[in-house]
Scaffold this active site. Structure first.
Site, PDB file in Angstrom:
ATOM      1  N   ALA A  69     155.311  81.618 -45.452  1.00  0.00           N
ATOM      2  CA  ALA A  69     154.962  83.055 -45.423  1.00  0.00           C
ATOM      3  C   ALA A  69     154.105  83.006 -46.188  1.00  0.00           C
ATOM      4  CB  ALA A  69     156.189  84.350 -44.901  1.00  0.00           C
ATOM      5  N   GLU A  70     153.687  83.002 -47.529  1.00  0.00           N
ATOM      6  CA  GLU A  70     153.024  82.898 -48.109  1.00  0.00           C
ATOM      7  C   GLU A  70     151.753  82.042 -48.438  1.00  0.00           C
ATOM      8  OE1 GLU A  70     152.564  86.283 -49.875  1.00  0.00           O
ATOM      9  OE2 GLU A  70     154.358  86.559 -49.154  1.00  0.00           O
ATOM     10  N   SER A  71     151.601  80.954 -48.680  1.00  0.00           N
ATOM     11  CA  SER A  71     150.732  80.243 -48.337  1.00  0.00           C
ATOM     12  C   SER A  71     150.495  78.925 -46.988  1.00  0.00           C
ATOM     13  CB  SER A  71     151.184  79.591 -49.499  1.00  0.00           C
ATOM     14  OG  SER A  71     152.170  78.203 -49.351  1.00  0.00           O
TER      15      SER A  71
END
Length: 171
Positions: A69-71
């Site tokens: 989700a983040e990267s």
């Protein structure tokens, strides 16, 4: 004793009996139990994430969900707000956890997983609150009365990570 993990397949036989196996013996066999550890190993950076997660006592699949989700598993990712690396560490969080190179996957994972572990501790294992704090900061969650802050980005982030995590648990 520790739990054993394995894929388990169920196949109906022509004579009406059912066969359980740790391998898919035919196309008609369906998986009824997924090996969570093998699911994590098949994902990008599986071994690195598993080691960091196990070292700090965090579910590797949760860490995978956060990284996705983040990267999107891109160690060079940088957000509009300046978060960087696989786990999108902000400069102050990186300093707090001794991460000197936010783009180094191993140190970024180590710092990010330690931060996630600490947030899970602060919020007594409440994954949604820990994820909200990971996105918006623990002070934002505390100011919101121990609830997910009403920030569209944070709400969307928690929802996205939970969806990825659920999908990994069910894989």
């Amino acid at each position: 004793a520790r739990a054993a993990h394995a894929d388990v397949y169920l196949e109906g036989q022509k004579n009406g009996t059912r066969l359980l196996s740790d391998r898919r013996l035919s196309a008609s066999a369906r998986r009824i139990q997924a090996d969570r550890s093998s699911a994590a190993r098949r994902l990008p950076r599986g071994a690195q994430i598993r080691r960091a997660a196990e070292r700090h006592g965090v579910d590797p699949l949760l860490v995978h969900a956060v990284v996705r989700a983040e990267s999107g598993y891109d160690p060079k990712a940088v957000s509009r707000k300046g978060a960087a690396g696989l786990m999108q560490l902000m400069p102050e969080t990186a300093r707090r956890y001794g991460v000197t190179d936010r783009f180094d996957p191993a140190t970024n994972l180590d710092g990010g997983v330690r931060y996630l572990r600490d947030l899970l501790g602060i919020f007594r294992g409440d994954v949604s609150l820990a994820l909200a704090a990971y996105n918006a900061g623990e002070k934002s969650v505390l100011r919101a009365g121990g609830r997910i802050p009403d920030y569209p980005e944070t709400t969307a982030s928690v929802h996205r990570v939970r969806l990825y995590y659920r999908a990994l648990l069910e894989a």
